[in-house]
Design a protein around this motif. Structure first.
Motif, PDB file in Angstrom:
ATOM      1  N   UNK A 178      -1.508   3.730   3.299  1.00  0.00           N
ATOM      2  CA  UNK A 178      -1.473   2.939   4.474  1.00  0.00           C
ATOM      3  C   UNK A 178      -0.928   3.950   5.423  1.00  0.00           C
ATOM      4  N   UNK A 179      -0.371   5.140   5.296  1.00  0.00           N
ATOM      5  CA  UNK A 179       0.219   6.095   6.172  1.00  0.00           C
ATOM      6  C   UNK A 179       0.263   7.316   5.725  1.00  0.00           C
ATOM      7  N   UNK A 180       0.164   8.299   6.418  1.00  0.00           N
ATOM      8  CA  UNK A 180       0.391   9.752   6.022  1.00  0.00           C
ATOM      9  C   UNK A 180       1.507  10.455   6.788  1.00  0.00           C
ATOM     10  N   UNK A 181       2.526  11.014   6.181  1.00  0.00           N
ATOM     11  CA  UNK A 181       3.630  11.722   6.726  1.00  0.00           C
ATOM     12  C   UNK A 181       3.168  13.160   6.529  1.00  0.00           C
ATOM     13  N   UNK A 182       3.168  14.329   7.670  1.00  0.00           N
ATOM     14  CA  UNK A 182       2.966  15.552   7.454  1.00  0.00           C
ATOM     15  C   UNK A 182       4.246  16.025   7.640  1.00  0.00           C
ATOM     16  N   UNK A 183       4.985  16.570   6.480  1.00  0.00           N
ATOM     17  CA  UNK A 183       6.242  16.920   6.437  1.00  0.00           C
ATOM     18  C   UNK A 183       6.244  18.817   6.266  1.00  0.00           C
ATOM     19  N   UNK A 184       5.267  19.185   6.978  1.00  0.00           N
ATOM     20  CA  UNK A 184       5.354  20.662   6.764  1.00  0.00           C
ATOM     21  C   UNK A 184       5.614  21.592   8.017  1.00  0.00           C
ATOM     22  N   UNK A 185       5.628  22.632   8.248  1.00  0.00           N
ATOM     23  CA  UNK A 185       6.016  23.559   9.625  1.00  0.00           C
ATOM     24  C   UNK A 185       4.851  23.068  10.592  1.00  0.00           C
ATOM     25  N   UNK A 186       5.182  22.783  11.755  1.00  0.00           N
ATOM     26  CA  UNK A 186       4.318  22.400  12.632  1.00  0.00           C
ATOM     27  C   UNK A 186       2.925  23.338  12.853  1.00  0.00           C
ATOM     28  N   UNK A 187       2.851  24.437  12.596  1.00  0.00           N
ATOM     29  CA  UNK A 187       1.636  25.258  12.785  1.00  0.00           C
ATOM     30  C   UNK A 187       0.866  24.873  11.448  1.00  0.00           C
ATOM     31  N   UNK A 188       1.423  24.373  10.241  1.00  0.00           N
ATOM     32  CA  UNK A 188       0.412  23.907   9.445  1.00  0.00           C
ATOM     33  C   UNK A 188       0.036  22.466   9.519  1.00  0.00           C
ATOM     34  N   UNK A 189       0.764  21.546  10.227  1.00  0.00           N
ATOM     35  CA  UNK A 189       0.339  20.301  10.457  1.00  0.00           C
ATOM     36  C   UNK A 189      -0.545  20.126  11.687  1.00  0.00           C
ATOM     37  N   UNK A 219       0.669  -1.175  -0.025  1.00  0.00           N
ATOM     38  CA  UNK A 219       0.087   0.014  -0.107  1.00  0.00           C
ATOM     39  C   UNK A 219       0.876   1.304   0.114  1.00  0.00           C
ATOM     40  N   UNK A 220       0.648   2.245  -0.860  1.00  0.00           N
ATOM     41  CA  UNK A 220       1.492   3.517  -0.630  1.00  0.00           C
ATOM     42  C   UNK A 220       1.388   4.484   0.313  1.00  0.00           C
ATOM     43  N   UNK A 221       2.395   5.085   0.327  1.00  0.00           N
ATOM     44  CA  UNK A 221       2.527   6.321   1.683  1.00  0.00           C
ATOM     45  C   UNK A 221       2.274   7.513   1.045  1.00  0.00           C
ATOM     46  N   UNK A 222       1.410   8.333   1.623  1.00  0.00           N
ATOM     47  CA  UNK A 222       1.331   9.762   1.206  1.00  0.00           C
ATOM     48  C   UNK A 222       2.137  10.652   2.027  1.00  0.00           C
ATOM     49  N   UNK A 223       2.888  11.437   1.477  1.00  0.00           N
ATOM     50  CA  UNK A 223       3.749  12.646   2.242  1.00  0.00           C
ATOM     51  C   UNK A 223       3.151  14.019   1.760  1.00  0.00           C
ATOM     52  N   UNK A 224       2.692  14.738   2.839  1.00  0.00           N
ATOM     53  CA  UNK A 224       2.304  16.180   2.492  1.00  0.00           C
ATOM     54  C   UNK A 224       3.648  17.232   2.694  1.00  0.00           C
ATOM     55  N   UNK A 225       3.955  17.636   1.878  1.00  0.00           N
ATOM     56  CA  UNK A 225       5.185  18.553   2.026  1.00  0.00           C
ATOM     57  C   UNK A 225       6.163  18.082   1.136  1.00  0.00           C
ATOM     58  N   UNK A 226       6.928  18.863   0.308  1.00  0.00           N
ATOM     59  CA  UNK A 226       7.906  18.452  -0.570  1.00  0.00           C
ATOM     60  C   UNK A 226       9.318  19.368  -0.212  1.00  0.00           C
ATOM     61  N   UNK A 243       1.197   8.914  15.578  1.00  0.00           N
ATOM     62  CA  UNK A 243       0.199   8.520  16.003  1.00  0.00           C
ATOM     63  C   UNK A 243      -0.358   7.171  15.627  1.00  0.00           C
ATOM     64  N   UNK A 244      -1.034   6.435  16.715  1.00  0.00           N
ATOM     65  CA  UNK A 244      -1.252   5.095  16.235  1.00  0.00           C
ATOM     66  C   UNK A 244      -2.037   4.667  14.864  1.00  0.00           C
ATOM     67  N   UNK A 245      -2.741   5.940  14.683  1.00  0.00           N
ATOM     68  CA  UNK A 245      -3.638   5.798  13.403  1.00  0.00           C
ATOM     69  C   UNK A 245      -2.816   5.580  12.314  1.00  0.00           C
ATOM     70  N   UNK A 246      -1.498   5.748  12.126  1.00  0.00           N
ATOM     71  CA  UNK A 246      -0.740   5.753  10.973  1.00  0.00           C
ATOM     72  C   UNK A 246      -0.467   7.293  10.323  1.00  0.00           C
ATOM     73  N   UNK A 247      -0.625   8.316  11.342  1.00  0.00           N
ATOM     74  CA  UNK A 247      -0.403   9.473  10.860  1.00  0.00           C
ATOM     75  C   UNK A 247       0.979  10.066  11.555  1.00  0.00           C
ATOM     76  N   UNK A 248       1.753  10.466  11.071  1.00  0.00           N
ATOM     77  CA  UNK A 248       3.310  10.875  11.405  1.00  0.00           C
ATOM     78  C   UNK A 248       3.541  12.260  10.883  1.00  0.00           C
ATOM     79  N   UNK A 249       4.220  12.941  11.699  1.00  0.00           N
ATOM     80  CA  UNK A 249       4.820  14.357  11.288  1.00  0.00           C
ATOM     81  C   UNK A 249       6.182  14.499  11.559  1.00  0.00           C
ATOM     82  N   UNK A 250       7.030  15.317  10.671  1.00  0.00           N
ATOM     83  CA  UNK A 250       8.433  15.511  10.848  1.00  0.00           C
ATOM     84  C   UNK A 250       8.781  16.794  10.170  1.00  0.00           C
TER      85      UNK A 250
END
Length: 314
Positions: free
Chosen positions: A140-151, A4-11, A278-285
């Protein structure tokens, strides 16, 4: 069976470091970014014959993860030394980001406004509804790779509380770009003034691969930028005229003048963890996890991707 693919928000560097690790592991990944191209604050503006690195000015590398990437960038001509152990992208600061993004599925000019998780996986939403991507709804999971106020609002849209997001504190920065018809006599390649308004001045043409145009980049100090944060960009040059004159730079002689507001420029207080999960499969970095450095962003994204790979592997 296809993973299953992974989504990343923020390039930016964090999101691209994560995406690169997935791709190198053979795991499908899709990157979404609101900008016109990858890089985030590793930014270069080319206009009127000038080249301005108006975001991050340089980067240093201490660890092995980004060290390996730097070696590849240098071999490919995408990075070089500017001074001492300070590196820059060549021919612009976006070059390392573009090298990381090579071969990846990056959807630009896509502003993700919300997230939701269903039985099949995660769905990304923009202003028009679910984002048009063949894997949307099955990430399968989402990584929020944006500034924390946007995440924070993105996590909240999915009903996920990630307390560490609120721990990070950013400072803003007004960046001023000045292009001159010829070289400025007596102006140093790099200046860190002691005044209250300007933190940094760089002659961009002194960086490798930039050409001959006299392009000056000015970064204002955090407190001054905060005080002027909501001003129109057109008002910023005049406010810095006197301070620049004291450094031998006559703004009235500039052929090109523009200002850019970085609302989330420099990490003042990091969250203190390489990434959040988060156990839901949401990550932030991002650099806000570790500290205000390009390598901190890279290491955070790299670590988050490693954690996701370990999770989906199970």
């Amino acid at each position: 069976m296809t993973a299953s693919p992974i989504a990343i928000v923020g390039a930016g560097i964090a999101g691209l470091a994560a995406a690169r690790r997935f791709a190198d592991a053979g795991h499908p990944v899709a990157v979404f970014d609101k900008g016109r191209g990858p890089g985030g604050r590793m930014a270069t503006r080319r206009t009127d014959g000038f080249v301005f690195d108006h975001g991050a000015q340089f980067f240093r590398v201490r660890g092995s993860a980004m060290g390996a990437a730097l070696s590849a960038w240098r071999d490919a001509g995408a990075a070089d030394v500017w001074f001492d152990d300070a590196f820059v992208g060549t021919p612009g600061m976006t070059a390392p980001a573009r090298a990381l993004a090579a071969g990846l599925a990056v959807l630009t000019e896509c502003t993700v406004t919300g997230l939701s998780k269903g039985g099949a996986g995660w769905t990304l939403v923009d202003a028009a509804g679910p984002v048009a991507h063949p894997s949307n709804g099955a990430f399968a999971a989402v990584i929020l790779a944006v500034p924390s106020p946007q995440a924070i609002p993105l996590a909240a849209s999915a009903g996920v509380a990630m307390p560490g997001l609120a721990d990070a504190v950013y400072a803003p920065c007004w960046a001023l770009m000045l292009g001159f018809a010829g070289p400025l006599a007596g102006v140093k390649d790099r200046i860190e003034p002691a005044g209250r308004e300007i933190a940094w001045v760089a002659r961009n043409a002194t960086k490798p691969g930039r050409g001959q145009g006299e392009a000056i980049v000015v970064h204002a100090r955090p407190d001054w930028s905060r005080a002027q944060l909501e001003r129109d960009a057109s008002a910023i040059p005049a406010l810095l005229t006197v301070s620049l004159a004291g450094l031998g730079i006559d703004i009235h002689a500039a052929r090109y003048v523009a200002a850019h507001r970085w609302r989330y420029a420099q990490v003042e207080t990091p969250a203190g963890s390489p990434f959040l999960r988060d156990p839901s499969g949401l990550y932030a970095c991002g650099d806000w996890c570790i500290g205000g450095r390009v390598e901190a962003a890279f290491d955070s994204g790299h670590a988050a991707a490693g954690a996701v790979l370990a999770e989906v592997g199970r």
